[in-house]
Enzyme design. Structure first.
Site, short mmCIF file in Angstrom:
data_model
loop_
_atom_site.label_atom_id
_atom_site.label_comp_id
_atom_site.label_asym_id
_atom_site.label_seq_id
_atom_site.Cartn_x
_atom_site.Cartn_y
_atom_site.Cartn_z
N ARG A 178 0.81 -1.22 0.00
CA ARG A 178 0.00 0.00 0.00
C ARG A 178 0.85 1.27 0.00
O ARG A 178 0.40 2.32 0.44
CB ARG A 178 -0.99 0.01 1.17
CG ARG A 178 -2.01 -1.13 1.10
CD ARG A 178 -3.11 -0.97 2.14
NE ARG A 178 -4.11 -2.01 1.99
CZ ARG A 178 -4.06 -3.18 2.61
NH1 ARG A 178 -3.06 -3.46 3.44
NH2 ARG A 178 -5.00 -4.08 2.42
N LYS A 212 2.54 11.05 -11.33
CA LYS A 212 1.70 10.17 -12.15
C LYS A 212 2.46 8.88 -12.44
O LYS A 212 3.57 8.91 -12.97
CB LYS A 212 1.33 10.85 -13.46
CG LYS A 212 0.18 11.81 -13.38
CD LYS A 212 -0.22 12.26 -14.78
CE LYS A 212 -1.43 13.15 -14.77
NZ LYS A 212 -1.81 13.56 -16.14
N GLU A 270 8.32 17.31 -25.36
CA GLU A 270 7.76 17.72 -24.08
C GLU A 270 8.32 19.05 -23.62
O GLU A 270 7.65 19.82 -22.93
CB GLU A 270 8.01 16.64 -23.02
CG GLU A 270 7.27 15.33 -23.25
CD GLU A 270 5.79 15.40 -22.84
OE1 GLU A 270 5.32 16.49 -22.45
OE2 GLU A 270 5.11 14.37 -22.91
N LYS A 307 6.29 22.70 -14.51
CA LYS A 307 5.45 21.58 -14.11
C LYS A 307 5.22 21.56 -12.61
O LYS A 307 4.11 21.31 -12.14
CB LYS A 307 6.07 20.25 -14.56
CG LYS A 307 5.17 19.06 -14.20
CD LYS A 307 5.49 17.81 -14.95
CE LYS A 307 4.41 16.76 -14.70
NZ LYS A 307 4.64 15.51 -15.44
N GLU A 338 -5.07 16.61 -11.01
CA GLU A 338 -5.63 16.94 -12.32
C GLU A 338 -7.13 17.16 -12.28
O GLU A 338 -7.89 16.59 -13.07
CB GLU A 338 -5.28 15.85 -13.34
CG GLU A 338 -5.35 16.34 -14.78
CD GLU A 338 -4.82 15.33 -15.78
OE1 GLU A 338 -5.63 14.79 -16.55
OE2 GLU A 338 -3.60 15.08 -15.80
N ARG A 380 -3.97 21.21 -14.16
CA ARG A 380 -2.96 20.24 -14.55
C ARG A 380 -3.27 19.60 -15.89
O ARG A 380 -2.36 19.11 -16.58
CB ARG A 380 -2.80 19.16 -13.46
CG ARG A 380 -1.66 18.19 -13.77
CD ARG A 380 -1.28 17.32 -12.60
NE ARG A 380 -0.20 16.41 -12.99
CZ ARG A 380 0.47 15.64 -12.16
NH1 ARG A 380 0.20 15.65 -10.86
NH2 ARG A 380 1.43 14.84 -12.59
N ASN A 382 -1.34 18.20 -20.64
CA ASN A 382 -1.64 17.21 -21.67
C ASN A 382 -1.83 17.84 -23.05
O ASN A 382 -2.40 17.20 -23.95
CB ASN A 382 -2.90 16.42 -21.29
CG ASN A 382 -2.63 15.47 -20.14
OD1 ASN A 382 -1.70 14.68 -20.18
ND2 ASN A 382 -3.45 15.58 -19.10
N HIS A 439 -1.57 15.69 -26.12
CA HIS A 439 -1.60 14.28 -25.74
C HIS A 439 -2.87 13.55 -26.16
O HIS A 439 -2.85 12.35 -26.35
CB HIS A 439 -1.40 14.15 -24.22
CG HIS A 439 0.00 14.40 -23.77
ND1 HIS A 439 0.64 15.60 -23.97
CD2 HIS A 439 0.90 13.60 -23.14
CE1 HIS A 439 1.87 15.54 -23.47
NE2 HIS A 439 2.05 14.33 -22.98
N HIS A 470 -1.63 10.36 -27.86
CA HIS A 470 -1.90 9.04 -27.31
C HIS A 470 -2.68 8.17 -28.29
O HIS A 470 -2.45 6.96 -28.40
CB HIS A 470 -2.66 9.15 -25.99
CG HIS A 470 -1.82 9.58 -24.84
ND1 HIS A 470 -2.34 9.93 -23.61
CD2 HIS A 470 -0.46 9.69 -24.71
CE1 HIS A 470 -1.36 10.26 -22.79
NE2 HIS A 470 -0.21 10.11 -23.43
N HIS A 500 6.82 8.52 -28.00
CA HIS A 500 5.85 9.35 -27.27
C HIS A 500 6.04 10.84 -27.56
O HIS A 500 5.08 11.55 -27.89
CB HIS A 500 5.95 9.09 -25.77
CG HIS A 500 5.09 10.01 -24.96
ND1 HIS A 500 3.71 9.93 -24.97
CD2 HIS A 500 5.40 11.04 -24.14
CE1 HIS A 500 3.21 10.88 -24.18
NE2 HIS A 500 4.21 11.56 -23.67
#
Length: 369
Positions: A123, A145, A187, A228, A238, A242, A246, A249, A253, A267
């Site tokens: 956990r 993330k 990026e 960032k 997000e 935030r 993206n 993206h 993606h 990517h």
């Protein structure tokens, strides 16, 4: 150049991002205070292990830390259930406990996977990011993330789990293949496009020399990380701002999924094409000038990067299939696609008010190149 520090201020989960030259060789000294039982487990990939693992282990040993390492296959396909299970079972076999430390040594794939393994093991155990690609240093290693891919979409399985420290050694970027370095640049440019026109203007001059100018490279990494960090501090999970990170993206993606997460499209290359598409869609909707998307596309082309769907080798699914892949994006709300669009360079915003006909027209034009 001195080592610079960007603080990610998240209360009890705050951490430093250390940026500069020589950090891999002093990693032990940077990490030792975090290691509870003076032992760490390193998750990496076979390519990075060959280039950097012996130096990291030597540095850890010098600081009195014992280290074991798991090297997974390199490539986006490693972000899978099978490799996640392998990593977690290995960490359990190493008897890694909550007060121990996992080190993610590698690019975004290893950082995402090792971070997710750390999030779910017992956990939650602590982990340190040592990103070895430009893309990971400026983006995926910062912000917490973590996750893996699903056959239905990228990064659909994961958790927010902040690292305890990030060590971004710009020297290791010298071992990257030129294409991998350029992909990471996608990026970097994104930060200027989404919220800092002055940074993008600087990149239009400095971008072509980043690979050979350590001072400019460190400035680019530091500025990207600082941007960032500021956004993550204001919107960690997000819920609003935030999502701007993206930019490009939603398109990118979908294109990665359409190419099977293969080396047909890296990517950062998908992000570059996606940013250009986002600006082209913004211009078609009358949100920004017609010159803005041309400027974005011209800059990526000058960097030797793809800027159009036509730049992707091989066959691709049709536009309707691409739009369906966009429908699996994490930003979808109530079944509606959400896009990051722009009123100009450095002026991005989130919207779900996009004319489907305009979207199809932009995709068709990008296919024609």
């Amino acid at each position: 150049m001195s080592i610079e520090t960007v603080r990610v201020d998240l209360g009890t989960r705050s951490y430093d991002v250390r940026i500069g030259q020589g950090l891999l060789d002093r990693a032990g000294a940077e990490i030792v205070a975090l290691a509870g039982k003076r032992r760490v487990a390193i998750v990496t990939d076979t390519t990075v292990a060959a280039a950097h693992l012996p130096r990291l282990i030597a540095s850890l040993n010098t600081a009195g830390l014992q280290a074991e390492a798991l090297a997974l296959p390199a490539g986006e396909a490693t972000k899978s259930w099978d490799r996640l299970g392998q990593a977690v079972e290995w960490l359990i076999a190493q008897r890694i406990e909550r007060k121990d430390l996992v080190i993610a040594l590698g690019g975004g794939v290893i950082g995402d996977l090792a971070g997710f393994a750390s999030a779910i093991l017992r956990r939650g155990v602590r982990f340190v990011q040592i990103p070895t690609t430009l893309l990971a240093q400026v983006d995926s290693s910062v912000g917490g993330k973590t996750g893996i891919n699903s056959p239905q979409g990228k990064n659909l399985i994961g958790a927010f789990h902040q690292p305890s420290l990030v060590l971004a050694d710009i020297d290791v970027l010298g071992t990257l293949a030129p294409r991998d370095f350029r992909a990471g640049y996608g990026e970097v440019a994104k930060y200027g496009l989404l919220g800092d026109e002055g940074f993008f203007e600087w990149l239009e001059t400095a971008g072509p020399v980043l690979a050979t100018d350590p001072e400019a490279l460190q400035r680019a990494v530091r500025h990207s990380v600082a941007m960032k960090a500021g956004i993550v501090q204001r919107d960690e999970t997000e819920q609003g701002e935030r999502a701007l990170l993206n930019l490009g993206h939603t398109f990118g993606h979908a294109l990665e999924s359409a190419t099977g997460y293969s080396d047909r499209l890296l990517h950062g290359e998908g992000v570059a094409i996606g940013c250009t598409l986002a600006f082209e869609l913004s211009a078609r909707l009358g949100l920004c000038s017609q010159e803005a998307p041309s400027r974005v596309a011209a800059h990526f082309a000058a960097m030797g990067m793809p800027a159009r769907i036509a730049d992707i080798p091989g066959d691709l699914p049709g536009d309707e299939a691409l739009i369906a892949l966009m429908g699996q994006d994490k930003k979808v709300m109530d079944g509606k696609l959400r896009f990051i669009l722009a009123r100009g360079i450095g002026q991005s915003f989130v919207t779900d008010d996009v004319d489907p006909a305009a979207l199809r027209a932009v995709l068709a034009a990008s296919r024609r190149g």
